[in-house]
Each structure stands twice: as C-alpha cells, then as structure tokens.
Design a protein around this motif. Structure first.
Motif: not given
Length: 332
Positions: A228-238, A267-273, A311-320
């Motif tokens: 689900g994550y790879l094919f951007e079906d995030y609700e299914f993935a969650t 998956i949580h990051v993708a949902q947030y974005k 993980i550090k990259a995604e945390i930094a991205s969310i934190s701008s």
C-alpha cells in the motif's frame, strides 16, 4: 553429559512443545525453556540441549533485549550441535540462531547460506517442518536485503515447489500471499490492482494465517502495508500497518523487524503530508522509532544506519528543516 534416558526423553518432549508454542502460545515458551535449562544444569548436557540454549537465546534477545548475551548463548547452541554431531537438531537450532539471533549482530547475507544448509539437512533427516522454516526465513531475508525481484521470484517459486513436494500445506498457505506480493511489485500499477483483487487481500486469508500461527497473520499485514505504501494507497497501508505492529509481541523476530518499524513511520508521514494533520503525534512517533533504530544500529549498522538517516530526514522535513532533511536523505 546427560546419561539418564528419562531426562533425555523429557528434554525431547520439551523441545517438541517449544515449536508450536512459539507460533500459538509464545508466553509458554519461557516456562518450557527454563525447565529444559534446569534439567541440563542438574543432569548434564545432551544433543537436545542445543535447542534449549538456542531458544533461551531468543528469550534473552527478543523478550529481554539483551542482544549481546543472547548472541553468546546462540553461539553456545551452535557449538553443542557440533559437539554432539546433532544433525537431527541442526535445522531447529539454525532456525533459531541464523533465522533470529545472528541477524541482530551479523549481516543478513551471511545468514543465507546456513539457512539453506539448515533446510537441506532438515529434508535429509526428515524434519520437514524446520527444513521449510529455514527456507522461508531465507526468502524473507532476501526480500529484506533488496534482492532483485526477478531473482527473488525465481528463488521463492523454487522454494514453493519444495514446500509442495514435502506436503507442508500450512506453510504453502502462509507462502502464497508473499508470492502474490512479489508479483504485484513486478507488475507495477496493474500488478497492484491484481494484488488487491487476489486472495492475499481477503479478510478470510488473514483469518486463515492467524489460524496457522499468530505471526503469519501479522506478517501478512506487513506485506499489505508495504504494498500500500509503495503504490501510494495510504489508507489501505495504514489499516494493515496497525495490525503489523503486533509483530513486536512475537518472540521469533530478527533485525528485519526494523523494516516493520520504518514502514509504520513512513506510512504515518505520508498520511501527514497529504492532510497536514496530527503533526505532533507524527513527530512523537518518529522520535520513538528513531530511538529504537539507533539502538539497533549499534549492533547492526549495515542494516539499520540508512534507516536511521531516513527517519531523521523525515522528522527534519516535517519540522521544515529542509537543509538538514536533504543531508540525511543523501546519507540514507
């Protein structure tokens, strides 16, 4: 050395019970293993002691988190297999050590050949159950190592033939969704649509996997979350990532549990974005996953260090903090 035949028989019974308990009643494993160790300490070593110490290494590592101590007992189990030339117990010990314990501190690639040997020895000695378990873990490790999909598909198809020829219907049932996942990844968007319509995604299949053993149901959920994550079906993935988190409760894990943790966070990051909601919750989850991954990276940096940076990259991205995020993305 253990000379009392009654005690040897007790050890054999204990070891025969350990396997189904790992799958269906993990909380009973510790009781059985400690009983086996007590018999060994009181009456001496025997060939079956190798499996007891192998199982104890899993308890130390996966239950108690004592990775270094667990690895030492795993090495002891392997030494006992050699000491007693215990080919009949080798597939079981190899599944414990190379399929679980050594993955925390050794390269997964270095575990592939012993797992293959454990499978062949199991077939030779008639221990079909653990022969197939060694083979299945080998396929999972190849997947975790990023084996090229055409070669992985070839290896898994060959393994499925072995499972079928040995009459291991339950393991074949557990393997089929994994085969369908590989086919989906090879088939792109069309492959993913076929995957969603296949038996792998039926709720009945999940129930069947749970009936085989609770781990197989959670493993199937991870496969679905991954697809689900790879094919951007995030609700299914969650939905399926939530189920797969219960793999943490299962004792027969190895370092590849790091991939489950990483996927859950991504998956949580993708949902947030997409929604820009629950930012603080995502950051808390990210920091928790980061702390855990950094601990694992101390023991197996080859497998985990790239995940730490991701993980550090995604945390930094969310934190701008985009420059910091970029640096970690490159390093990962």
């Amino acid at each position: 050395q253990m000379t009392d035949e009654r005690k040897v028989a007790c050890m054999q019974v204990i070891n025969l019970l350990i396997s189904p308990c790992f799958l269906m009643q993990p909380h009973l494993v510790t009781l059985l293993v400690l009983r086996g160790i007590r018999i060994t300490l009181d009456h001496g070593l025997c060939a079956v002691s190798a499996m007891v110490f192998g199982s104890y290494s899993i308890i130390l590592t996966n239950y108690a988190g004592h990775i270094e101590r667990g690895t030492k007992f795993g090495t002891l189990a392997l030494a006992l297999v050699e000491k007693f030339d215990a080919k009949e117990w080798m597939p079981r010990v190899y599944a414990c050590i190379y399929g679980s314990i050594y993955g925390w501190t050794h390269s997964l690639r270095d575990c592939l050949e012993p797992l293959d040997r454990g499978m062949l020895t199991g077939i030779e000695t008639g221990d079909n159950e653990f022969a197939i378990l060694n083979g299945h873990i080998r396929c999972v490790f190849m997947f975790a190592l990023g084996e090229p999909l055409p070669n992985l598909k070839k290896q898994v198809d060959k393994f499925a033939q072995d499972v079928r020829s040995l009459g291991q219907k339950s393991m074949l049932q557990a393997l089929e969704p994994f085969v369908k996942l590989i086919e989906a990844l090879m088939g792109g968007n069309d492959g993913y649509r076929d995957y969603l319509n296949s038996s792998a995604c039926d709720e009945a299949t999940y129930s069947e996997q749970q009936a085989i053993g609770t781990f197989w149901g959670y493993w199937l959920s991870y496969q679905k979350s991954f697809a689900g994550y790879l094919f951007e079906d995030y609700e299914f993935a969650t939905v399926h990532a939530k189920r797969s988190r219960k793999m943490d409760e299962y004792p027969f894990n190895s370092i590849d549990i790091a991939q489950v943790h990483l996927m859950d966070f991504l998956i949580h990051v993708a949902q947030y974005k997409r929604s820009r909601r629950k930012r603080r919750k995502i950051l808390r989850l990210g920091r928790a996953r980061l702390k855990n991954m950094e601990k694992l990276a101390q023991y197996n940096p080859q497998y985990c260090l790239g995940k730490v940076h991701l993980i550090k990259a995604e945390i930094a991205s969310i934190s701008s903090a985009h420059n910091t995020a970029y640096q970690h993305y490159v390093t990962a």
